[in-house]
Design a protein around this motif. Structure first.
Motif, mmCIF file in Angstrom:
data_model
loop_
_atom_site.group_PDB
_atom_site.id
_atom_site.type_symbol
_atom_site.label_atom_id
_atom_site.label_comp_id
_atom_site.label_asym_id
_atom_site.label_seq_id
_atom_site.Cartn_x
_atom_site.Cartn_y
_atom_site.Cartn_z
ATOM 1 N N VAL A 127 48.736 -9.735 12.399
ATOM 2 C CA VAL A 127 47.777 -10.837 12.472
ATOM 3 C C VAL A 127 48.370 -11.967 13.313
ATOM 4 O O VAL A 127 49.559 -12.307 13.185
ATOM 5 C CB VAL A 127 47.424 -11.342 11.064
ATOM 6 C CG1 VAL A 127 46.574 -12.616 11.137
ATOM 7 C CG2 VAL A 127 46.704 -10.252 10.270
ATOM 8 N N SER A 140 48.966 -11.146 4.112
ATOM 9 C CA SER A 140 48.762 -9.723 3.830
ATOM 10 C C SER A 140 47.488 -9.285 4.539
ATOM 11 O O SER A 140 46.599 -10.097 4.810
ATOM 12 C CB SER A 140 48.636 -9.478 2.326
ATOM 13 O OG SER A 140 47.382 -9.945 1.854
ATOM 14 N N TYR A 141 47.413 -7.999 4.844
ATOM 15 C CA TYR A 141 46.202 -7.510 5.520
ATOM 16 C C TYR A 141 44.945 -7.792 4.701
ATOM 17 O O TYR A 141 43.895 -8.142 5.253
ATOM 18 C CB TYR A 141 46.323 -6.009 5.780
ATOM 19 C CG TYR A 141 47.373 -5.636 6.800
ATOM 20 C CD1 TYR A 141 47.200 -5.929 8.146
ATOM 21 C CD2 TYR A 141 48.545 -4.989 6.412
ATOM 22 C CE1 TYR A 141 48.160 -5.589 9.090
ATOM 23 C CE2 TYR A 141 49.508 -4.640 7.347
ATOM 24 C CZ TYR A 141 49.317 -4.946 8.677
ATOM 25 O OH TYR A 141 50.274 -4.607 9.608
ATOM 26 N N ASP A 142 45.040 -7.670 3.384
ATOM 27 C CA ASP A 142 43.858 -7.868 2.553
ATOM 28 C C ASP A 142 43.361 -9.307 2.583
ATOM 29 O O ASP A 142 42.190 -9.563 2.284
ATOM 30 C CB ASP A 142 44.144 -7.431 1.114
ATOM 31 C CG ASP A 142 44.067 -5.913 0.948
ATOM 32 O OD1 ASP A 142 43.328 -5.269 1.717
ATOM 33 O OD2 ASP A 142 44.747 -5.378 0.058
ATOM 34 N N ASN A 163 42.510 0.464 15.623
ATOM 35 C CA ASN A 163 41.948 0.049 14.343
ATOM 36 C C ASN A 163 41.671 1.242 13.438
ATOM 37 O O ASN A 163 41.784 1.131 12.211
ATOM 38 C CB ASN A 163 40.670 -0.764 14.568
ATOM 39 C CG ASN A 163 40.975 -2.168 15.035
ATOM 40 O OD1 ASN A 163 42.026 -2.733 14.708
ATOM 41 N ND2 ASN A 163 40.081 -2.750 15.823
ATOM 42 N N PHE A 166 44.820 1.822 11.682
ATOM 43 C CA PHE A 166 45.040 0.764 10.683
ATOM 44 C C PHE A 166 44.167 0.985 9.452
ATOM 45 O O PHE A 166 44.640 0.913 8.307
ATOM 46 C CB PHE A 166 44.760 -0.598 11.317
ATOM 47 C CG PHE A 166 44.630 -1.732 10.342
ATOM 48 C CD1 PHE A 166 45.600 -1.965 9.379
ATOM 49 C CD2 PHE A 166 43.519 -2.571 10.378
ATOM 50 C CE1 PHE A 166 45.473 -3.008 8.468
ATOM 51 C CE2 PHE A 166 43.394 -3.617 9.480
ATOM 52 C CZ PHE A 166 44.376 -3.832 8.525
ATOM 53 N N HIS A 170 45.128 1.829 5.477
ATOM 54 C CA HIS A 170 44.572 1.138 4.313
ATOM 55 C C HIS A 170 43.975 2.162 3.350
ATOM 56 O O HIS A 170 44.162 2.078 2.122
ATOM 57 C CB HIS A 170 43.503 0.140 4.763
ATOM 58 C CG HIS A 170 43.077 -0.830 3.707
ATOM 59 N ND1 HIS A 170 42.240 -0.476 2.660
ATOM 60 C CD2 HIS A 170 43.367 -2.151 3.524
ATOM 61 C CE1 HIS A 170 42.036 -1.525 1.888
ATOM 62 N NE2 HIS A 170 42.703 -2.563 2.387
ATOM 63 N N ILE A 214 43.614 -9.713 14.851
ATOM 64 C CA ILE A 214 44.613 -8.668 14.658
ATOM 65 C C ILE A 214 44.899 -8.024 16.002
ATOM 66 O O ILE A 214 43.981 -7.822 16.810
ATOM 67 C CB ILE A 214 44.158 -7.648 13.592
ATOM 68 C CG1 ILE A 214 45.313 -6.741 13.181
ATOM 69 C CG2 ILE A 214 42.943 -6.856 14.032
ATOM 70 C CD1 ILE A 214 45.057 -5.990 11.871
ATOM 71 N N THR A 242 53.169 -9.950 8.788
ATOM 72 C CA THR A 242 51.976 -9.289 8.256
ATOM 73 C C THR A 242 52.361 -8.008 7.530
ATOM 74 O O THR A 242 53.053 -7.152 8.100
ATOM 75 C CB THR A 242 51.003 -8.942 9.398
ATOM 76 O OG1 THR A 242 50.819 -10.088 10.240
ATOM 77 C CG2 THR A 242 49.666 -8.493 8.842
ATOM 78 N N PHE A 244 51.125 -5.069 4.145
ATOM 79 C CA PHE A 244 50.284 -4.687 3.020
ATOM 80 C C PHE A 244 50.865 -5.331 1.767
ATOM 81 O O PHE A 244 52.088 -5.515 1.665
ATOM 82 C CB PHE A 244 50.277 -3.168 2.846
ATOM 83 C CG PHE A 244 49.454 -2.432 3.871
ATOM 84 C CD1 PHE A 244 48.070 -2.487 3.839
ATOM 85 C CD2 PHE A 244 50.071 -1.680 4.864
ATOM 86 C CE1 PHE A 244 47.299 -1.818 4.772
ATOM 87 C CE2 PHE A 244 49.313 -1.005 5.802
ATOM 88 C CZ PHE A 244 47.927 -1.077 5.765
ATOM 89 N N THR A 249 54.698 -3.401 7.104
ATOM 90 C CA THR A 249 53.769 -3.606 8.212
ATOM 91 C C THR A 249 53.252 -2.264 8.728
ATOM 92 O O THR A 249 54.011 -1.299 8.863
ATOM 93 C CB THR A 249 54.487 -4.352 9.349
ATOM 94 O OG1 THR A 249 54.996 -5.587 8.848
ATOM 95 C CG2 THR A 249 53.543 -4.624 10.508
ATOM 96 N N HIS A 250 51.953 -2.217 9.028
ATOM 97 C CA HIS A 250 51.380 -0.994 9.588
ATOM 98 C C HIS A 250 51.892 -0.781 11.002
ATOM 99 O O HIS A 250 51.894 -1.704 11.820
ATOM 100 C CB HIS A 250 49.855 -1.070 9.612
ATOM 101 C CG HIS A 250 49.228 0.004 10.447
ATOM 102 N ND1 HIS A 250 49.345 1.340 10.138
ATOM 103 C CD2 HIS A 250 48.520 -0.061 11.605
ATOM 104 C CE1 HIS A 250 48.721 2.050 11.060
ATOM 105 N NE2 HIS A 250 48.210 1.228 11.952
#
Length: 337
Positions: A127, A140-142, A163, A166, A170, A214, A242, A244, A249-250
């Motif tokens: 992010v 966090s991603y959420d 995406n 990503f 998730h 993102i 960033t 989860f 990180t992703h």
């Protein structure tokens, strides 16, 4: 033996001794851009004496190896996306990479089942926010689903491979119900229809169209070195740490596999091991601002610019296997409409 025969035998022996030994070689099929890979290939040949016969393909690598069958000359297959490398493995055209160095260097989450593929470099999806308008350093991603970002979030198309991977991550972590809820919530926050490229979201942060977005980390690196308007886009954003929730990180990866019928298996292993060494990891990662997978490489350009990376521990093989389901969820919620 006559003098004439003796002289002929001596001449033949001299020719054999003078002839160079048959050079070792390895055949590489890859979808990487030549400019990114050639410095590593040249370094490998210089340091090992093994010639790399590289075949650069825009697409269709898997199909080519399958069509060539048991007579395929491919030794190593190198691609730029976890979905691609997993599809190659699922097609049954790889064999395990048997190497103590690989096992030691590459985390299990960044290797395929049974070592049927191995990650070489990483690209994090993180992010970024407006440097002037958003005052936080981590997320966090959420949290992208928080209504406070309504009308302020920018993202490229949900069906784009970046995406899709990503969202598949998730999904692998949280299941279908939570991922569908997440997709609906971030769709409700978008400032514009999802689309464009990753650099475009930085442009839109500069213009004030959005405050948060993102992006893949290597685009940040490329913009930081730009000599055109993109330098201004870079200067307008702030990368956030960033992760989860409760995780890392992703990442997506470039990855390599040894072909099932590799005629030069030993050289194939040596090439992969070389690409995981500190010298090659720095060359390879710096070519595109990617993160090395070798934890001993501390001076890569991405690390200097963005700090150390802690990748999520969800196996990337699981992420790849959830990509189809993630794509279906994107369509179900009308994300790109």
């Amino acid at each position: 033996m006559t003098i004439k025969t003796a002289l002929a035998a001596t001449a033949l022996a001299s020719c054999l001794l003078a002839a160079p030994a048959l050079a070792q070689s390895v055949n590489l099929y890859t979808t990487r851009e030549p400019a990114l890979l050639n410095p590593v290939i040249e370094s490998f040949t210089k340091d090992t004496g093994i010639k790399v016969n590289a075949v650069f393909l825009k697409d269709g690598l898997q199909q080519r190896v399958q069509a060539e069958g048991a007579n395929s000359p491919a030794d190593v297959m190198l691609v730029v996306d976890v979905g691609e490398i997993q599809a190659i493995a699922d097609a049954g055209i790889t064999q395990p990479v048997q190497s103590a160095l690989v096992d030691k260097t590459v985390p299990a989450a960044l290797r395929g089942a049974g070592n049927n593929w191995v990650s070489l470099t990483q690209r994090a999806r993180i992010v970024v926010v407006s440097k002037d308008r958003v005052k936080q350093d981590a997320i966090s991603y959420d949290e992208l689903a928080d209504p406070k970002w309504k009308g302020k979030f920018c993202i490229r198309a949900g069906q784009h491979p970046y995406n899709n991977a990503f969202f598949a991550a998730h999904l692998a972590r949280n299941g279908a119900e939570k991922t569908e809820t997440f997709l609906k919530a971030i769709k409700a926050n978008v400032a514009r229809k999802p689309g464009g490229g990753d650099r475009d979201v930085a442009r839109d942060i500069l213009s004030g169209q959005c405050d948060i977005a993102i992006i893949n980390t290597y685009y940040i690196g490329l913009m930081s070195k730009a000599t055109n308007e993109q330098k201004g886009w870079y200067e307008a954003i702030k990368p956030l740490k960033t992760t989860f929730a409760g995780g890392g990180t992703h990442v997506n990866v470039s990855a390599a596999a040894i072909a099932k019928n590799a005629p030069n298996k030993d050289s194939a292993v040596k090439l992969i091991e070389y690409m995981l060494g500190e010298k090659a990891q720095t060359l390879y990662a710096d070519g595109n601002f990617e993160y090395p997978v070798n934890p001993d490489v501390k001076e890569a350009a991405a690390v200097k610019l963005l700090g150390a990376l802690t990748p999520d521990t969800t196996p990337l093989g699981d992420v790849a296997k959830n990509r189809k389901a993630a794509s279906e969820l994107v369509d179900k919620v009308g994300f790109d409409n």
